[in-house]
Design a protein around this motif. Sequence first.
Motif, PDB file in Angstrom:
ATOM      1  N   PRO A 315      38.830  33.445  49.443  1.00  0.00           N
ATOM      2  CA  PRO A 315      39.220  33.774  48.070  1.00  0.00           C
ATOM      3  C   PRO A 315      38.716  35.160  47.675  1.00  0.00           C
ATOM      4  O   PRO A 315      37.594  35.554  48.035  1.00  0.00           O
ATOM      5  N   CYS A 316      39.541  35.903  46.945  1.00  0.00           N
ATOM      6  CA  CYS A 316      39.130  37.223  46.454  1.00  0.00           C
ATOM      7  C   CYS A 316      39.843  37.509  45.145  1.00  0.00           C
ATOM      8  O   CYS A 316      40.859  36.877  44.824  1.00  0.00           O
ATOM      9  N   ASP A 317      39.313  38.463  44.386  1.00  0.00           N
ATOM     10  CA  ASP A 317      39.918  38.781  43.095  1.00  0.00           C
ATOM     11  C   ASP A 317      40.709  40.084  43.175  1.00  0.00           C
ATOM     12  O   ASP A 317      40.743  40.760  44.218  1.00  0.00           O
ATOM     13  N   ILE A 318      41.335  40.446  42.066  1.00  0.00           N
ATOM     14  CA  ILE A 318      42.192  41.641  42.053  1.00  0.00           C
ATOM     15  C   ILE A 318      41.387  42.902  42.319  1.00  0.00           C
ATOM     16  O   ILE A 318      41.827  43.794  43.069  1.00  0.00           O
ATOM     17  N   ALA A 323      40.338  47.624  45.766  1.00  0.00           N
ATOM     18  CA  ALA A 323      39.436  48.432  46.585  1.00  0.00           C
ATOM     19  C   ALA A 323      39.882  48.453  48.044  1.00  0.00           C
ATOM     20  O   ALA A 323      39.812  49.493  48.717  1.00  0.00           O
ATOM     21  N   ARG A 324      40.339  47.312  48.560  1.00  0.00           N
ATOM     22  CA  ARG A 324      40.743  47.238  49.963  1.00  0.00           C
ATOM     23  C   ARG A 324      42.053  47.965  50.239  1.00  0.00           C
ATOM     24  O   ARG A 324      42.249  48.547  51.313  1.00  0.00           O
ATOM     25  N   SER A 325      42.990  47.902  49.267  1.00  0.00           N
ATOM     26  CA  SER A 325      44.333  48.428  49.507  1.00  0.00           C
ATOM     27  C   SER A 325      44.526  49.869  49.055  1.00  0.00           C
ATOM     28  O   SER A 325      45.414  50.565  49.546  1.00  0.00           O
ATOM     29  N   GLY A 326      43.730  50.291  48.078  1.00  0.00           N
ATOM     30  CA  GLY A 326      43.926  51.626  47.522  1.00  0.00           C
ATOM     31  C   GLY A 326      45.053  51.702  46.517  1.00  0.00           C
ATOM     32  O   GLY A 326      45.419  52.787  46.052  1.00  0.00           O
ATOM     33  N   LEU A 327      45.632  50.550  46.167  1.00  0.00           N
ATOM     34  CA  LEU A 327      46.709  50.504  45.189  1.00  0.00           C
ATOM     35  C   LEU A 327      46.148  50.374  43.779  1.00  0.00           C
ATOM     36  O   LEU A 327      44.971  50.045  43.595  1.00  0.00           O
ATOM     37  N   THR A 328      47.002  50.598  42.783  1.00  0.00           N
ATOM     38  CA  THR A 328      46.577  50.436  41.404  1.00  0.00           C
ATOM     39  C   THR A 328      46.515  48.945  41.055  1.00  0.00           C
ATOM     40  O   THR A 328      47.126  48.099  41.721  1.00  0.00           O
TER      41      THR A 328
END
Length: 357
Positions: A315-318, A323-328
Motif C-alpha cells: 500500500p502507498c499514498d499519492i 515522488a516515485r513517478s515524477g508526475l504532478t
Amino acid sequence: MNDSGDLAAWIELSLVPGLGGQTFRSLLSSFGLPTQVLSATRSQLCRVVPEALAANILKRNSGQEVEKTLSWVARPGHEVLTLADTEYPGQLLEIADPPPLLYIAGNAKLLSSPALAVVGSRNATPQGMKNAQSFARAFSEAGLAIVSGLAIGVDSAAHRGGLEGRSSTIAVLGTGIDIAYPRRNEQLAEEISSRGALVSEFPLGTPPNAGNFPRRNRLISGLSRGCLVVEAALDSGSLITARLAAEQGRDVFAIPGSIHSPLSRGCHALIKQGAKLVESAQDVLEELGTAIAPEAKPPESAADHDLLDKMGFDPCDIDCLVARSGLTTEIVSAILLQLELEGKIAGLPGGLYQRIG
C-alpha cells in the motif's frame, strides 16, 4: 410549478388524511386537477372514493400547513414538483406508484439525469464503506448521479463518493424534507442540498416512521438505471430496493464477499437470483453501456508511466507515487482513478492504494 394557487391545491389535497398515492391519481383521472377535486360535491366524490374519505376531503382543514409549505417553496433552492409538471422525472412515471408530489431541496434537474442507486448495510465493514465510496466516485465521474437513502453506513459513503465526482448525488428521504434523519448525517444532508439534491414524497414535518423507509426505496430504484448492492445481510432493506429495481426493469448488481461474512450473504443471494456480479466499477459501466467520461481519463495513460510498476504491491499514498513517478499530483490522481475503474488497484482506508493481482 409556478402557479402558487394550483400548487396550493396539490398540497392541500395531498394532506387529506387517508389519501394515498393510488387514490390521489384516481381522483385526478376522474376530475382533472386538484382544484376540481376540491370543489367536487360529496356525491361526486363518492363515485370514486369511499364515503369516509370523501368526508375527509370535504372537511379538510390544512390551510396553515399549506401556507407553511408555500413559504418553504419560496426559499431559494426549494421546489415542489407535481405529476402535472413537465420537469417531473420521466423515469418515475414508469414505476407502478409515482408520488403525486416531490419535495426537492437542491438541483431538481438532477432527478432527470442518468443515475445509479448504490445501497447497502447500515453496519457496513470498513472495506464495504471504502468500496461504496470509491465505486460511487467512479460512477459519478463517468456521468451517473448516485442515488441512495442517506442512512448511515453504505448510503452515507455512496453519497460522499457521488459528491466527489462530477455528477453529484441524490438522497431520497423517508421523512419530510425539513427533517434531518439520522441526526448524525445532518451536515451531509446540508452538503447534498447545496451540491446535489434531497428529495421526499412526504409532507413537511413527517417524522421518521418505520413504514416510510421501505416505501421510499421504490423511488431510489425508480430514479436509477440500475441498483448496486455493496454489502447486505439477508434481512437487509437493501434487498427490498434490489427487488423493486428488478420489478421496475432496472439492472441489479452486487459485490461478492467472504462466504463467512453475514454482510455478504445478501449480495450472494442476489447473485444466485440473477444479479450481475461486480468486481470493478467498469463492470457496471460496461453493462449499462456508459463509457467513461473524457474528464475521468488521465491526461496520459497509466502504461506510459508504468505507475503500476512504481506502485509495487505494498500500500502507498499519492505523495509516495508522485515522488516515485515524477508526475504532478493531478496526473497521478487521474491515473489512479482510471486504474481503479479498470479494477487494477483498490483504494484502502487512510488514502492508500494497493495493486490487485
